[in-house]
Design a protein around this motif. Structure first.
Motif, PDB file in Angstrom:
ATOM      1  N   GLU A   1       0.701  -1.246   0.184  1.00  0.00           N
ATOM      2  CA  GLU A   1      -0.074   0.027  -0.225  1.00  0.00           C
ATOM      3  C   GLU A   1       0.794   1.458   0.134  1.00  0.00           C
ATOM      4  OE1 GLU A   1      -4.032   1.594   0.289  1.00  0.00           O
ATOM      5  OE2 GLU A   1      -3.084  -0.189  -0.461  1.00  0.00           O
ATOM      6  N   GLY A   2       0.659   1.897  -1.169  1.00  0.00           N
ATOM      7  CA  GLY A   2       1.606   3.211  -1.198  1.00  0.00           C
ATOM      8  C   GLY A   2       2.938   2.838  -1.710  1.00  0.00           C
ATOM      9  N   PRO A   3       3.675   3.976  -1.693  1.00  0.00           N
ATOM     10  CA  PRO A   3       5.157   3.922  -2.335  1.00  0.00           C
ATOM     11  C   PRO A   3       5.837   2.587  -2.053  1.00  0.00           C
ATOM     12  CG  PRO A   3       4.655   6.025  -1.409  1.00  0.00           C
ATOM     13  CD  PRO A   3       3.929   5.285  -0.833  1.00  0.00           C
ATOM     14  N   ALA A   4       6.572   2.187  -3.136  1.00  0.00           N
ATOM     15  CA  ALA A   4       7.284   0.659  -2.885  1.00  0.00           C
ATOM     16  C   ALA A   4       8.612   1.030  -3.130  1.00  0.00           C
ATOM     17  CB  ALA A   4       6.715  -0.239  -3.785  1.00  0.00           C
ATOM     18  N   THR A   5       9.880   0.083  -2.682  1.00  0.00           N
ATOM     19  CA  THR A   5      10.935   0.096  -3.094  1.00  0.00           C
ATOM     20  C   THR A   5      11.619  -1.057  -3.922  1.00  0.00           C
ATOM     21  OG1 THR A   5      11.488  -0.621  -0.892  1.00  0.00           O
ATOM     22  CG2 THR A   5      11.702   1.562  -0.814  1.00  0.00           C
TER      23      THR A   5
END
Length: 698
Positions: A490-494
């Motif tokens: 959920e949201g930004p991913a690396t």
């Protein structure tokens, strides 16, 4: 101070009109007993004169003041019955804006004196507040809207050529590092913005409301503002917040610059309601001039019909209110040179006094006979919250319509929902179920994946839930069903794998949009990978949540979107007016539409009904009935593989001397176009390919 005198003047035109020697004032009210013109000092602080309009022709009050010039600040007061139970809310203590004002000095400053009633009193709206509201009100400004347009010419793009770009004046420009006057019309007209729009290849920019609008009190008290602008205060005045130097010529300059760049200007307009709300709202203009005429009232006229969810509904069944709307539309076309309109909650505009929505309602009839408005683009948001409010496909030509079924269907297919193949096929071919009637073209469907209202494209592949806490409503606002997918986080991913999967899905979705029949619309910032951090209702976020993030732009994705738009421009098969229905063409007897399985066999009824099917192949040609001069290419073949496995797809047999050239592969976005040898093509999982049938010697 000058002792101004007033003479009869004229009942037409409505508003404040400068003729070189003075100003004619004309304002509509059926039920007023007196209408008073109020003049102010140049700083707006002091009310210097109150002059009763001396003449009334029918329901138009008017007068002429010699010697007044552009720049004069003014307002009105209207005397009449304060009888809410009868639908009348006149209050002479309240300064009122001219509905036809062409410029405003600012926005109302919230205070209880803006209310026509006594706040806190028992049955408050039946009471009457006698405080003067002038110190909290903006002033209307007498304007001469003449502008040196030079060689300005509307681009007059055909609808079949149109690619619409929905944008917010401030949201688009505020964070651009090279834009002067960010957040304004001048910023949008600057070289960096024009260069971006031209590089992208869009043909029209559709601006969220720029007509003067109100900052709602409940937002101001929470430290927020009305960012989007769907609370109109004046239908003729540009909103002051977008005027860097306070001059309406800034808007005209922006239009001229966009036209010179080949880009049309479409305005999102809100004629279904005003910012005055329900019986507990402020008295700013329309309510104080003639509440019973301007608004649709309930059977108990103390209350308002609320088909819009905002508290009130404009009464377009009254001829003078309809005239105001039509005068406003013509003003923006003839004086401000705009190229079209998108009508917010347009189902409301088609409601009769009795009988609900009708495609032959007065508003539609007035539009369709108007020689000015029939030459510009007209787009409907085909719903509201009133009874029978969902009217997708029901608007008369020449209206285009926002197609939310397209948005939801394409999102669901790429999310991997079951049973979406038939839905995808319908959306790829112009949503004929909704629009193929009454002589309407396939371009009637405005296809979009994202808009200001909802997730951005990046957030559609990054969030499974909305995250609207910053709006201060406990995350209860905004749509809960977004057909989105966070793809694991959920949201930004690396994680590089998640980031690539998200980028691929965004490429797939935009390829689907730009390869579909209809009129495509992109949301500003989607081409850059812009995120709103999961907020799908950023109506009050005049901050980085609502602004496009230029610094975080993905240049590779932007280049890919530019390629898609160029392909659509260069391939008329993708943007036809006629619907494709697998009919044989007179020119060669071939069908104009074929649906194929990956093994090269035609789709069968059993295939269409297969819930687990995730791939479809389509061959499109110029539609049956298209004149020969428009048949400039042979065929396109497209594969939409939403499955988890790669496929070897059999190509339709190419006639002798012809071959297939691949233009787009979303699995390899930088792949150059090239000839496909052999009778099949490898298609990766979760990808789109588009190929063109060409003569070998070309």
């Amino acid at each position: 101070m000058t002792n101004w005198t007033i003479t009869a003047g004229r009942a037409d035109p409505l508003g404040a009109s400068f003729d070189g020697e003075g100003v004619n004032f004309a304002v509509f009210s059926v039920h007023a007993r007196k209408v008073t013109l109020c003049l102010f000092t140049p700083d707006g602080q002091t009310e210097t004169h109150r002059i009763d309009l001396p003449e009334r022709d029918g329901d138009v009050w008017h007068g002429y003041v010699s010697g007044l010039r552009p720049g004069q600040l003014y307002g009105y007061r209207a005397d009449g019955p304060y009888a809410p139970a009868e639908g009348h809310r006149f209050n002479y203590h309240k300064l009122l804006l001219d509905p036809y004002a062409k410029r405003l000095t600012g926005h109302p400053v919230w205070h209880d004196a803006l209310m026509g009633y006594t706040v806190g009193a028992p049955e408050a709206d039946l009471s009457m507040d006698r405080r003067d509201s002038a110190r909290y009100m903006p002033r209307a400004v007498v304007e001469d809207p003449a502008f040196s347009w030079g060689a300005d010419q509307p681009p007059r793009r055909s609808v079949s050529q149109s690619i619409i770009y929905e944008a917010h004046v401030k949201g688009l420009t505020q964070q651009h590092p090279k834009v002067p006057n960010p957040g304004s019309f001048l910023g949008l007209a600057s070289d960096p913005m024009l260069e971006h729009l031209q590089k992208l290849g869009i043909t029209a920019i559709e601006l969220l409301p720029v007509q003067a609008f109100l900052n709602d009190r409940f937002l101001v008290e929470k430290g927020l503002v009305n960012f989007w602008g769907y609370q109109t205060l004046g239908f003729f005045a540009p909103d002051p917040r977008y005027l860097a130097h306070g001059q309406i010529a800034e808007f005209q300059h922006m239009v001229a610059r966009l036209h010179a760049a080949g880009i049309e200007v479409i305005l999102d307009v809100v004629y279904n309601h005003t910012c005055e709300g329900n019986q507990m709202g402020p008295t700013l203009s329309f309510r104080g001039l003639d509440n019973r005429s301007y608004y649709r009232l309930a059977d108990d006229p103390r209350y308002y019909i609320n088909d819009t969810g905002t508290g009130n509904t404009l009464n377009l069944n009254h001829p003078m209110v309809l005239r105001m709307v039509m005068d406003s539309l013509r003003y923006w076309v003839e004086v401000m040179h705009v190229d079209g309109f998108r009508f917010d909650l347009a189902a409301t505009l088609g409601r009769r006094v009795r009988g609900g929505f009708s495609s032959s309602a007065s508003f539609f009839d007035a539009i369709r006979q108007d020689p000015v408005l029939t030459r510009v683009k007209l787009i409907a948001e085909p719903w509201d919250i009133g009874p029978g409010g969902y009217q997708l496909g029901a608007f008369p030509p020449p209206f285009l319509e926002w197609n939310d079924k397209y948005r939801d269907g394409i999102r669901r297919f790429w999310r991997g929902d079951d049973g979406q193949i038939s839905e995808l096929a319908d959306r790829l071919t112009g949503s004929a179920r909704q629009f193929d009637h009454s002589g309407r073209p396939a371009t009637s469907s405005v296809n979009f994946l994202t808009a200001h209202d909802g997730f951005t494209l990046m957030d559609t592949v990054s969030y499974s839930e909305k995250h609207n806490d910053a709006n201060g409503e406990g995350n209860r606002d905004g749509h809960s069903e977004n057909f989105s997918d966070n793809m694991g986080v959920e949201g930004p991913a690396t994680d590089p794998a998640i980031r690539e999967a998200r980028a691929r899905r965004r490429r797939n979705m935009l390829a689907t949009l730009l390869f579909s029949q209809g009129t495509p619309m992109l949301l500003a910032g989607d081409e850059l990978g812009n995120s709103q951090s999961g907020n799908n209702n950023a109506y009050c976020q005049d901050n980085p949540i609502g602004w496009v993030d230029w610094q975080g732009a993905d240049p590779g994705f932007l280049d890919f979107v530019c390629r898609l738009i160029a392909l659509r421009r260069d391939h008329p098969i993708l943007r036809q007016k006629r619907f494709l229905h697998s009919r044989p063409r007179l020119v060669d007897g071939l069908g104009d539409l074929f649906w194929w399985r990956p093994d090269g066999a035609p789709m069968t009824p059993a295939d269409w009904a297969e819930p687990d099917l995730r791939v479809i192949c389509v061959e499109m040609r110029i539609a049956s009935g298209t004149p020969a001069y428009a048949q400039r290419e042979e065929a396109l073949f497209m594969v939409f593989n939403g499955g988890a496995a790669p496929l070897e797809v059999t190509l339709p047999a190419a006639p002798s001397g012809w071959l297939w050239r691949r233009h787009i592969d979303t699995d390899r976005p930088a792949r150059a176009p090239g000839i496909v040898t052999g009778g099949s093509v490898a298609v990766a999982a979760q990808s789109v390919q588009m190929l063109e049938l060409e003569r070998a010697n070309d």
